[in-house]
Design an enzyme around this catalytic site. Structure first.
Site, mmCIF file in Angstrom:
data_model
loop_
_atom_site.group_PDB
_atom_site.id
_atom_site.type_symbol
_atom_site.label_atom_id
_atom_site.label_comp_id
_atom_site.label_asym_id
_atom_site.label_seq_id
_atom_site.Cartn_x
_atom_site.Cartn_y
_atom_site.Cartn_z
ATOM 1 N N HIS A 55 -1.044 5.893 -10.934
ATOM 2 C CA HIS A 55 -2.807 6.453 -10.781
ATOM 3 C C HIS A 55 -2.969 7.063 -12.198
ATOM 4 C CE1 HIS A 55 -2.395 3.971 -7.432
ATOM 5 N NE2 HIS A 55 -1.268 4.701 -6.910
ATOM 6 N N ASP A 68 -1.274 -3.274 -7.298
ATOM 7 C CA ASP A 68 -1.317 -1.911 -5.963
ATOM 8 C C ASP A 68 -1.217 -2.339 -4.240
ATOM 9 O OD1 ASP A 68 -0.828 -0.035 -4.662
ATOM 10 O OD2 ASP A 68 -2.067 1.285 -5.013
HETATM 11 ZN ZN ZN Z 1 1.541 2.961 -5.234
#
Ligand code: ZN
Length: 449
Positions: free
Chosen positions: A271, A322
């Site tokens: 991220h 994800d």
């Molecule tokens: Zn994750």
């Protein structure tokens, strides 16, 4: 195995060779590796497997939590934040067993193969039985994921995740007990027993600076370093994590990781959303990678991470699906560019070639498969063929195949997936899991409350 099974020729109508699309390419494969790439082969050699469309190197999904696939749809009802989403996610995590997780992961990895993904990085933290009691085999869950990948025909890097606390100085909550080994040392001892297989590598992960106390970060980093294994960490996905870290340690999560030896060329921050200029310099200067997960980051209202600045500073980019709101690496690639267009009101932050590099070679490198993700002699024979004659992709000149693949195609346009010279998906059908939608439906149903 006979010689003919071990050696094979693929004829690629169009091939992405890293810089351009080349027509009429023959790829020779022996024992799962590319031995030669011939250009200008106008007629497919006798006996060659013919791959019509644009063939890319296999796609790497660098960040996955397989069980989040069970949340699809469910978490789109109502409003909320990352933190309310997390409560729903925990309710599924509570119900996983080695058997139900194996069935779900096998189906999810089969969905990935159908989407052209040849390697998955599984960020795995559901280690123990509910309440935290180890299973008779303490790696029953991790091994179930490795076996699921084998059955779905894809490579896996099991990023076994250290998860010890709920927040800074707080013990794990009820849901998190099954994630915890108690100490980083106990985590390391359990991980050391995991066995690599031909299709499986073992890596490490720090769930986040929330979940591993600062004085135990180095234990995880040293375990990975000693094995030259990839090390991943969720980093600054939420501003609340940054605020809590500043309160506890007087610095950003990135600075905390740097001070405890976590950053480096085999480390990937996942991220990397809410960063300071100093954070970007620390990540880039240490060659720490960045895994962007744009479809999840937009789904969870995380924000848009500074991917261009990170890359300019020296951080290689990879991509992950994800939470599996969708599983489509082509969508992840274009979303990274399109997010920047919306943010800056300017176009062209990355070329299609650069986005494909993140989805292939750099994604594989982030997962410890440095010899995978390029169509060239010596690399592993992992190939993904995109149809150029579908309702979405028909029209553009074939030499614009990379632009078409990244900016118009979807996972539904994946026609063939080859992993180590083995045809896992042929003409859009999975060769090992006969009915993937049914496998997904059954596996999710088994987890329904
Ligand atoms: Zn994750």
């Amino acid at each position: 195995m006979t010689t003919s099974e071990r050696t094979r020729t693929y004829w690629l109508e169009h091939a992405w060779l890293g810089t351009h699309v080349e027509p009429d390419v023959a790829v020779e494969v022996a024992d799962g590796r590319i031995t030669a790439v011939h250009q200008g082969v106008a007629t497919p050699p006798p006996g060659a497997e013919i791959l019509r469309g644009l063939t890319l190197p296999g796609l790497a999904n660098a960040h996955s939590h397989a069980f989040h696939r069970a949340l699809r749809g469910t978490v789109q009802v109502g409003s909320g934040t990352f933190w309310t989403w997390r409560e729903v996610m925990y309710s599924v995590a509570d119900r996983l067993t080695p058997d139900t997780y194996h069935a779900l992961a096998r189906a999810v990895y089969a969905e990935m193969a159908l989407a052209g993904i040849t390697t998955v990085g599984e960020f795995h933290y559901v280690h123990h039985a509910p309440g935290g009691t180890p299973y008779a085999d303490p790696n029953a869950m991790g091994d179930a994921l490795i076996e699921a990948a084998a059955e779905a025909g894809v490579r896996i890097t099991l990023l076994d995740t250290c998860y010890l606390s709920s927040g800074f100085g707080e013990p794990p909550n009820t849901h998190q007990l099954r994630f915890s080994d108690g100490t980083a040392q106990a985590w390391a001892e359990r991980c050391s027993v995991l066995k690599e297989r031909d299709h499986a590598r073992i890596g490490a992960a720090i769930h986040s600076v929330r979940a591993v106390p600062a004085d135990q970060l180095a234990t995880v980093a040293q375990w990975a370093q000693a094995r030259r294994a990839p090390l991943h960490v969720h980093l600054s996905e939420q501003t609340a994590e940054n605020d809590a870290c500043r309160q506890a340690h007087g610095c950003t999560p990135t600075r905390l990781l740097a001070d405890h030896g976590v950053l480096g060329a085999r480390t990937t921050g996942v991220h990397n959303t809410h960063l300071t200029d100093e954070d970007i310099a620390l990540l880039g200067g240490s060659r720490t990678g960045t895994c962007m997960c744009p479809t999840t980051e937009r789904d969870l209202a995380d924000g848009i991470g500074p991917a261009p600045a990170l890359q300019r500073a020296g951080s290689p980019l990879s991509l992950g699906s994800d939470s599996h709101a969708v599983i489509d690496l082509l969508e992840e690639a274009r979303a990274m560019e399109l997010n920047e267009r919306l943010r800056t009101r300017a176009r062209g932050h990355w070329t299609a070639a650069a986005l494909l590099r993140a989805a292939t070679a750099d994604g594989h490198a982030a997962l410890g498969w440095d010899d995978t993700g390029r169509i060239e002699a010596g690399t592993r024979a992992d190939l993904t063929t995109i149809a150029l004659d579908s309702v979405r992709t028909a029209g553009p000149l074939p030499r614009l195949g990379a632009e078409t693949a990244v900016f118009a195609a979807t996972a539904a346009d994946v026609r063939h997936t080859v992993v180590g010279g083995r045809h896992v998906v042929r003409d859009g059908a999975h060769a090992l899991v006969p009915d993937v939608p049914q496998a997904l439906a059954r596996a999710v149903e088994a987890l329904r409350a």
